[in-house]
Design a protein around this motif. Structure first.
Motif, PDB file in Angstrom:
ATOM      1  N   ASP A 338       0.798  -1.224   0.000  1.00  0.00           N
ATOM      2  CA  ASP A 338       0.000   0.000   0.000  1.00  0.00           C
ATOM      3  C   ASP A 338       0.832   1.276   0.000  1.00  0.00           C
ATOM      4  O   ASP A 338       0.338   2.333  -0.409  1.00  0.00           O
ATOM      5  CB  ASP A 338      -0.931   0.007   1.228  1.00  0.00           C
ATOM      6  CG  ASP A 338      -1.813  -1.232   1.288  1.00  0.00           C
ATOM      7  OD1 ASP A 338      -2.379  -1.593   0.239  1.00  0.00           O
ATOM      8  OD2 ASP A 338      -1.917  -1.835   2.361  1.00  0.00           O
ATOM      9  N   GLY A 339       2.061   1.195   0.461  1.00  0.00           N
ATOM     10  CA  GLY A 339       2.894   2.390   0.547  1.00  0.00           C
ATOM     11  C   GLY A 339       3.343   2.657   1.972  1.00  0.00           C
ATOM     12  O   GLY A 339       2.787   2.128   2.938  1.00  0.00           O
ATOM     13  N   ILE A 344      -1.070   7.399   3.774  1.00  0.00           N
ATOM     14  CA  ILE A 344      -1.656   6.076   3.523  1.00  0.00           C
ATOM     15  C   ILE A 344      -1.972   5.377   4.845  1.00  0.00           C
ATOM     16  O   ILE A 344      -3.024   4.736   4.986  1.00  0.00           O
ATOM     17  CB  ILE A 344      -0.696   5.233   2.666  1.00  0.00           C
ATOM     18  CG1 ILE A 344      -0.628   5.804   1.255  1.00  0.00           C
ATOM     19  CG2 ILE A 344      -1.132   3.767   2.643  1.00  0.00           C
ATOM     20  CD1 ILE A 344       0.399   5.155   0.380  1.00  0.00           C
ATOM     21  N   PHE A 345      -1.074   5.497   5.824  1.00  0.00           N
ATOM     22  CA  PHE A 345      -1.311   4.879   7.129  1.00  0.00           C
ATOM     23  C   PHE A 345      -2.654   5.312   7.700  1.00  0.00           C
ATOM     24  O   PHE A 345      -3.472   4.478   8.107  1.00  0.00           O
ATOM     25  CB  PHE A 345      -0.187   5.221   8.101  1.00  0.00           C
ATOM     26  CG  PHE A 345      -0.478   4.804   9.521  1.00  0.00           C
ATOM     27  CD1 PHE A 345      -0.213   3.514   9.939  1.00  0.00           C
ATOM     28  CD2 PHE A 345      -1.043   5.704  10.426  1.00  0.00           C
ATOM     29  CE1 PHE A 345      -0.512   3.117  11.242  1.00  0.00           C
ATOM     30  CE2 PHE A 345      -1.338   5.319  11.726  1.00  0.00           C
ATOM     31  CZ  PHE A 345      -1.070   4.016  12.143  1.00  0.00           C
ATOM     32  N   HIS A 346      -2.895   6.621   7.732  1.00  0.00           N
ATOM     33  CA  HIS A 346      -4.137   7.105   8.338  1.00  0.00           C
ATOM     34  C   HIS A 346      -5.364   6.772   7.489  1.00  0.00           C
ATOM     35  O   HIS A 346      -6.454   6.527   8.033  1.00  0.00           O
ATOM     36  CB  HIS A 346      -4.043   8.609   8.602  1.00  0.00           C
ATOM     37  CG  HIS A 346      -3.193   8.940   9.796  1.00  0.00           C
ATOM     38  ND1 HIS A 346      -3.610   8.696  11.082  1.00  0.00           N
ATOM     39  CD2 HIS A 346      -1.940   9.449   9.886  1.00  0.00           C
ATOM     40  CE1 HIS A 346      -2.655   9.062  11.933  1.00  0.00           C
ATOM     41  NE2 HIS A 346      -1.629   9.523  11.230  1.00  0.00           N
ATOM     42  N   TYR A 427       6.794  10.421   9.009  1.00  0.00           N
ATOM     43  CA  TYR A 427       6.987  10.933   7.652  1.00  0.00           C
ATOM     44  C   TYR A 427       6.854   9.795   6.633  1.00  0.00           C
ATOM     45  O   TYR A 427       5.799   9.198   6.490  1.00  0.00           O
ATOM     46  CB  TYR A 427       8.337  11.657   7.536  1.00  0.00           C
ATOM     47  CG  TYR A 427       8.574  12.636   8.654  1.00  0.00           C
ATOM     48  CD1 TYR A 427       7.747  13.760   8.800  1.00  0.00           C
ATOM     49  CD2 TYR A 427       9.586  12.429   9.598  1.00  0.00           C
ATOM     50  CE1 TYR A 427       7.937  14.660   9.848  1.00  0.00           C
ATOM     51  CE2 TYR A 427       9.784  13.314  10.645  1.00  0.00           C
ATOM     52  CZ  TYR A 427       8.949  14.431  10.765  1.00  0.00           C
ATOM     53  OH  TYR A 427       9.134  15.305  11.803  1.00  0.00           O
ATOM     54  N   THR A 428       7.951   9.494   5.902  1.00  0.00           N
ATOM     55  CA  THR A 428       7.975   8.365   4.970  1.00  0.00           C
ATOM     56  C   THR A 428       8.798   7.259   5.624  1.00  0.00           C
ATOM     57  O   THR A 428       9.993   7.396   5.825  1.00  0.00           O
ATOM     58  CB  THR A 428       8.596   8.767   3.624  1.00  0.00           C
ATOM     59  OG1 THR A 428       7.838   9.854   3.084  1.00  0.00           O
ATOM     60  CG2 THR A 428       8.565   7.594   2.652  1.00  0.00           C
ATOM     61  N   PHE A 429       8.126   6.155   5.940  1.00  0.00           N
ATOM     62  CA  PHE A 429       8.702   5.176   6.872  1.00  0.00           C
ATOM     63  C   PHE A 429       9.939   4.462   6.323  1.00  0.00           C
ATOM     64  O   PHE A 429      10.793   4.026   7.091  1.00  0.00           O
ATOM     65  CB  PHE A 429       7.644   4.147   7.284  1.00  0.00           C
ATOM     66  CG  PHE A 429       6.325   4.753   7.683  1.00  0.00           C
ATOM     67  CD1 PHE A 429       6.266   5.982   8.337  1.00  0.00           C
ATOM     68  CD2 PHE A 429       5.133   4.113   7.381  1.00  0.00           C
ATOM     69  CE1 PHE A 429       5.052   6.548   8.704  1.00  0.00           C
ATOM     70  CE2 PHE A 429       3.915   4.670   7.741  1.00  0.00           C
ATOM     71  CZ  PHE A 429       3.872   5.894   8.388  1.00  0.00           C
TER      72      PHE A 429
END
Length: 468
Positions: A338-339, A344-346, A427-429
């Motif tokens: 998913d990214g 995307i997480f939220h 941020y971007t994991f």
């Protein structure tokens, strides 16, 4: 060159059946008011069916005035209409037929030894009548076991039972299932069913085999309990009684305590009263060892351990009273699918209730994670959440570390991703500063070094308590 004109041949033979000219064989189908006489030709049906050959040679088809007569009261007219049309014309049409008629047609084909139809009819049933099959699952087992050649139904039964055993246990005809078939299911080490449900269903099945029991168990006599015990006694050694919760033990086992040996019942009672009690009887290994968990990062045993931590286990091993897996982990999001962004997480994880997050650090085998009993919510970004129940953990090689919250006011921080204050996704994991770890709000250090890391995979699971 050979040319076939089979449709013409088929029509001619069906016309012969309709006219019944020069018939020398009568088959009486069905019984009572549904009984119907079919006038057919021995040379055709003998050629097509070895069963008819045998019926003539062994006298099952009696002869009166040069006419053979065969009684088949257990085959319905609707089924035999399909069967005789196939015998004469090589045509079979199952469209708009009831599933029960199609299953009975399969049984009739077995009687007449029309083996060329076995696979076709089984495939037709499985492909077109899934709902009906699942509601009549015990019947499917009974028919499938009639002959070793009904392999399609046998495979359907065994595959479905392994994946979805509740289809059988919830079927309307469950209580008619053969004892040996049911016992083989209870013996299955990989059966995906809770033990309390297996207890419920075998009690239900046992009662159904003895219809004289009073409906109210308080009115049962010692004889009634003895009869039930004899009925289900072979199943009891295969139930993991120690995996049944204390509540279910109280309300489901205790009323039927006379079905168990006194030693087992007394030991179970101590097990539920004394948290450190070591079971002495019926010590079967837990089922479901090979049931797949939709995770690239943790295995089923680790999921069971995490589940025990949610229940309150404070050890890095599962104590006896936590050997019951009360929780399901349902995958919500996966980074590689998913990214890896907070957005995307939220989108995927907000307002999903309690969650487990697991992540793997880049170029390492370390698995880190955390449990939040609180909803993630982007609308609360920048706020701390209070809870006594959250924890973080690590699986590093053979070492397992559990760290419970020590500062509950700062247990959870609403930010870009799963943020347990000590263990943060930001941020971007999968970028340079995608994950940060330091020891602050939780009891133990779960990895050797503090600082920023990169994630190469992460997963979030919703956590739901199992019913029962």
């Amino acid at each position: 060159m050979t040319t076939q004109f089979l449709p013409h041949l088929s029509r001619n033979f069906l016309k012969l059946l309709e006219d019944s000219k020069k018939h020398d064989f009568i088959i009486n189908i069905d019984k009572d008011i549904n009984k119907k006489e079919y006038r057919v030709h021995s040379i055709i049906i003998e050629t097509r069916s070895t069963y008819v050959q045998d019926a003539i040679s062994n006298g099952l088809a009696r002869k009166e005035n040069d006419i053979f007569i065969l009684e088949l009261p257990d085959i319905s007219v609707d089924v035999f209409d399909i069967l005789i049309s196939y015998i004469y014309g090589g045509i079979i049409d199952l469209d708009k037929k009831d599933a029960s008629d199609i299953l009975n047609l399969l049984i009739a084909c077995e009687i007449f030894k029309l083996k060329e139809l076995y696979d076709y009819i089984q495939d037709y049933l499985i492909n077109n009548y899934q709902d009906w099959l699942k509601q009549n699952f015990a019947l499917i087992q009974q028919v499938g076991s009639k002959t070793s050649e009904f392999t399609k139904l046998q495979d359907y039964w065994s595959t479905t039972i392994r994946k979805e055993p509740k289809i059988l246990f919830n079927a309307i005809d469950f209580t008619t299932v053969d004892k040996e078939a049911l016992l083989s299911i209870y013996k299955d080490e990989e059966l995906c069913m809770e033990e309390n449900e297996l207890w419920d269903r075998i009690i239900h099945w046992g009662k159904a085999q003895n219809t004289d029991f009073p409906e109210d168990i308080d009115k049962w006599t010692a004889k009634d309990f003895n009869v039930l015990k004899k009925t289900i006694d072979d199943f009891l050694p295969h139930i993991r009684f120690y995996e049944i919760s204390s509540e279910d033990f109280c309300y489901k086992i205790m009323p039927y305590n006379s079905l168990l040996s006194n030693d087992l019942y007394q030991d179970l009672s101590r097990y539920h009263l004394v948290s450190s009690w070591t079971p002495k009887f019926n010590r079967l290994t837990p089922r479901r060892k090979n049931i797949p968990l939709d995770s690239k990062l943790i295995n089923f045993e680790q999921a069971i351990l995490i589940s025990s931590w949610i229940q309150g286990n404070k050890d890095n091993k599962i104590q006896n009273k936590f050997k019951k897996n009360y929780y399901d982990f349902q995958l919500i999001t996966r980074g590689s699918r998913d990214g890896f962004t907070g957005e995307i997480f939220h989108k995927m994880c907000d307002n999903k209730g309690p969650t487990i997050t697991v992540l793997r650090l880049k170029n390492e085998s370390s698995i880190l994670g955390g449990y939040s009993p609180i909803d993630w919510d982007i609308n609360k970004r920048g706020n701390f959440e209070k809870t006594l129940d959250s924890f973080i953990f690590s699986f590093i090689d053979k070492e397992t570390i559990l760290s419970r919250v020590k500062e509950p006011d700062n247990a959870i921080y609403q930010f870009d991703g799963s943020n347990f204050v000590d263990l943060q996704l930001n941020y971007t994991f999968n970028s340079k500063n995608g994950v940060y770890y330091s020891l602050r709000a939780y009891e133990k250090q779960i990895i050797q070094n503090e600082g920023n890391f990169v994630v190469d995979e992460y997963e979030v699971f919703s956590v739901t308590k199992k019913s029962g």
